[in-house]
Design a protein around this motif. Structure first.
Motif, mmCIF file in Angstrom:
data_model
loop_
_atom_site.group_PDB
_atom_site.id
_atom_site.type_symbol
_atom_site.label_atom_id
_atom_site.label_comp_id
_atom_site.label_asym_id
_atom_site.label_seq_id
_atom_site.Cartn_x
_atom_site.Cartn_y
_atom_site.Cartn_z
ATOM 1 N N ARG A 119 8.048 1.676 -5.311
ATOM 2 C CA ARG A 119 8.542 2.116 -5.333
ATOM 3 C C ARG A 119 9.916 1.243 -5.585
ATOM 4 O O ARG A 119 10.224 0.601 -4.689
ATOM 5 N N VAL A 120 11.005 2.202 -6.715
ATOM 6 C CA VAL A 120 11.574 1.675 -7.445
ATOM 7 C C VAL A 120 12.513 2.885 -7.333
ATOM 8 O O VAL A 120 12.756 3.377 -8.209
ATOM 9 N N GLY A 121 13.824 1.759 -7.121
ATOM 10 C CA GLY A 121 15.090 2.985 -7.430
ATOM 11 C C GLY A 121 15.785 2.696 -8.777
ATOM 12 O O GLY A 121 15.696 1.784 -9.314
ATOM 13 N N PHE A 122 16.477 3.631 -9.986
ATOM 14 C CA PHE A 122 16.703 3.295 -10.836
ATOM 15 C C PHE A 122 17.652 4.122 -11.281
ATOM 16 O O PHE A 122 18.199 5.384 -10.844
ATOM 17 N N ILE A 123 18.727 3.298 -12.094
ATOM 18 C CA ILE A 123 19.682 4.082 -11.799
ATOM 19 C C ILE A 123 20.762 3.181 -13.615
ATOM 20 O O ILE A 123 19.633 2.162 -14.162
ATOM 21 N N GLY A 124 20.764 4.277 -14.159
ATOM 22 C CA GLY A 124 21.041 4.340 -15.678
ATOM 23 C C GLY A 124 22.399 5.093 -16.172
ATOM 24 O O GLY A 124 22.820 5.835 -15.592
ATOM 25 N N THR A 125 21.919 5.634 -17.644
ATOM 26 C CA THR A 125 22.599 6.448 -17.859
ATOM 27 C C THR A 125 22.338 8.282 -17.812
ATOM 28 O O THR A 125 20.720 7.753 -17.427
ATOM 29 N N SER A 126 22.724 8.829 -17.566
ATOM 30 C CA SER A 126 22.544 10.465 -17.782
ATOM 31 C C SER A 126 21.111 10.737 -18.182
ATOM 32 O O SER A 126 19.699 10.990 -17.823
ATOM 33 N N VAL A 127 20.887 10.357 -19.358
ATOM 34 C CA VAL A 127 19.434 10.339 -20.052
ATOM 35 C C VAL A 127 18.976 9.592 -19.512
ATOM 36 O O VAL A 127 17.744 10.101 -19.444
ATOM 37 N N SER A 158 29.664 8.226 -16.561
ATOM 38 C CA SER A 158 31.496 7.519 -16.860
ATOM 39 C C SER A 158 31.296 6.351 -16.420
ATOM 40 O O SER A 158 32.262 5.954 -17.502
ATOM 41 N N ALA A 159 31.111 5.331 -15.595
ATOM 42 C CA ALA A 159 31.055 4.270 -15.310
ATOM 43 C C ALA A 159 30.476 3.917 -16.162
ATOM 44 O O ALA A 159 31.357 2.461 -16.333
ATOM 45 N N ILE A 160 29.296 3.685 -17.159
ATOM 46 C CA ILE A 160 28.728 3.023 -17.612
ATOM 47 C C ILE A 160 29.240 3.761 -19.288
ATOM 48 O O ILE A 160 30.379 2.717 -19.929
ATOM 49 N N TYR A 161 30.139 4.772 -20.079
ATOM 50 C CA TYR A 161 30.382 4.755 -20.921
ATOM 51 C C TYR A 161 31.541 4.647 -20.956
ATOM 52 O O TYR A 161 32.490 4.212 -22.214
ATOM 53 N N ASP A 162 32.938 4.880 -19.874
ATOM 54 C CA ASP A 162 34.350 5.152 -19.819
ATOM 55 C C ASP A 162 34.390 3.812 -19.721
ATOM 56 O O ASP A 162 35.709 3.230 -19.389
ATOM 57 N N GLU A 163 33.669 2.986 -18.678
ATOM 58 C CA GLU A 163 34.687 1.222 -18.389
ATOM 59 C C GLU A 163 33.721 0.439 -18.806
ATOM 60 O O GLU A 163 34.203 -0.227 -19.085
ATOM 61 N N VAL A 165 31.364 -0.055 -21.105
ATOM 62 C CA VAL A 165 30.845 -0.755 -22.430
ATOM 63 C C VAL A 165 32.445 -1.184 -22.716
ATOM 64 O O VAL A 165 32.507 -1.886 -24.217
ATOM 65 N N HIS A 166 33.383 -1.077 -22.069
ATOM 66 C CA HIS A 166 34.986 -1.879 -22.555
ATOM 67 C C HIS A 166 34.905 -2.554 -22.161
ATOM 68 O O HIS A 166 36.213 -3.276 -21.770
ATOM 69 N N GLY A 167 34.199 -3.089 -21.153
ATOM 70 C CA GLY A 167 34.295 -4.259 -20.242
ATOM 71 C C GLY A 167 35.340 -4.035 -18.660
ATOM 72 O O GLY A 167 35.964 -5.322 -18.484
ATOM 73 N N ARG A 168 35.159 -3.320 -18.798
ATOM 74 C CA ARG A 168 36.451 -3.089 -17.539
ATOM 75 C C ARG A 168 35.490 -3.032 -16.407
ATOM 76 O O ARG A 168 34.366 -2.003 -16.338
ATOM 77 N N VAL A 169 35.677 -3.638 -14.759
ATOM 78 C CA VAL A 169 34.998 -3.836 -14.418
ATOM 79 C C VAL A 169 35.408 -3.416 -12.677
ATOM 80 O O VAL A 169 37.229 -3.864 -12.568
ATOM 81 N N VAL A 170 35.525 -2.034 -12.329
ATOM 82 C CA VAL A 170 36.438 -1.202 -11.674
ATOM 83 C C VAL A 170 36.055 -1.277 -10.029
ATOM 84 O O VAL A 170 34.799 -0.798 -9.561
ATOM 85 N N ASP A 171 36.297 -1.892 -9.211
ATOM 86 C CA ASP A 171 35.663 -2.725 -7.587
ATOM 87 C C ASP A 171 35.469 -0.427 -7.409
ATOM 88 O O ASP A 171 34.485 -0.566 -6.386
ATOM 89 N N ALA A 172 36.401 -0.084 -7.105
ATOM 90 C CA ALA A 172 35.725 1.434 -6.091
ATOM 91 C C ALA A 172 35.026 2.310 -7.628
ATOM 92 O O ALA A 172 33.709 3.042 -6.279
ATOM 93 N N THR A 173 34.836 1.834 -8.969
ATOM 94 C CA THR A 173 32.998 2.250 -9.264
ATOM 95 C C THR A 173 31.964 1.288 -8.843
ATOM 96 O O THR A 173 31.118 1.826 -8.227
ATOM 97 N N GLU A 198 24.535 -2.739 -19.197
ATOM 98 C CA GLU A 198 26.429 -3.505 -18.529
ATOM 99 C C GLU A 198 26.296 -2.855 -17.039
ATOM 100 O O GLU A 198 27.918 -3.436 -16.584
ATOM 101 N N LEU A 199 25.507 -2.571 -16.432
ATOM 102 C CA LEU A 199 25.413 -2.254 -15.053
ATOM 103 C C LEU A 199 25.460 -3.447 -14.481
ATOM 104 O O LEU A 199 25.900 -3.760 -13.488
#
Length: 230
Positions: A119-127, A158-163, A165-173, A198-199
């Protein structure tokens, strides 16, 4: 050594990770000047994203199938899709070529189950989280995937597509995503899948007490195993 075929561009950051890690992996395994035999075709991410927004998945499948046929013609022995979300059309792509598709969900399920986790958690895009195509493929192997509560989906997307994929790694995210992982842990999962290349730029095992399964890293390792098998 077999030739690895890659269909990428979703995003270019993801493709760069695949290319880099395949090269590093062959260097580690074989040493010297060794490098992998690769064929890479990349698509226009803007075009595919627009089609995704309109839920025109048949057309997305046709575009990726055409890219896969090009990779096959160029001499690839087997195929990888350098993406999680667009595995939604993996069956359509696989049917378009005569070489095997190394499906990401099959690789991930084998690795997770080998650790005694079912049993595992799965995080990714909304789709990827809401559609169920990836979780359904995992379930074929007896692995249950638990996605975050729907209230988190927009922020993760938003973390994936707005940050990322553009190479932006934000500590708050990173802090927000780790909070989501903690919620999944509270639901009793035995690990978490980073279900988007990207995650892996954002979350490392050192950030999290729960076992983290980086899907791209596992995909690359399986591709190397196949390419270098005697």
């Amino acid at each position: 050594m077999q030739t690895i075929g890659l269909v990428g561009g979703m995003s270019w950051e993801s493709s760069a990770v695949y290319y880099r890690d395949l090269n590093l992996g062959v260097s580690d395994r074989l040493g010297g000047l060794s490098s992998p035999k690769l064929v890479l075709s990349t698509v226009d991410f803007a075009e595919l994203s627009a089609l995704e927004d309109e839920e025109r998945w048949q057309q997305i499948g046709e575009l990726l199938a055409d890219a896969a046929r090009g990779v096959e013609r160029a001499g690839a022995d087997f195929l990888l899709l350098c993406t999680t979300t667009f595995h939604r059309v993996a069956d359509q792509v696989e049917a378009a070529v005569d070489i095997p598709l190394l499906h990401l969900a099959d690789v991930v399920a084998e690795e997770v189950l080998s650790h005694g986790v079912d049993r595992v958690g799965f995080i990714g895009t909304s789709v990827a989280m809401s559609d169920g195509f990836f979780a359904d493929r995992l379930a074929r192997h007896g692995l249950e995937a638990v996605v975050p509560d729907a209230r988190h989906h927009a922020a993760l997307n938003s973390a994936i597509y707005d940050e990322l994929v553009h190479g932006r790694v934000v500590d708050a995210t990173r802090a927000r995503v780790l909070g989501v992982i903690d919620e999944l842990w509270d639901e009793g999962v035995g690990g978490v899948l980073l279900g988007c290349t990207e995650l892996e730029l954002l979350i490392k095992q050192a950030d999290c007490e729960l076992p983290v399964y980086p899907c791209t890293t596992l995909h690359v390792a399986a591709a190397l195993d196949r390419a270098l098998a005697e």
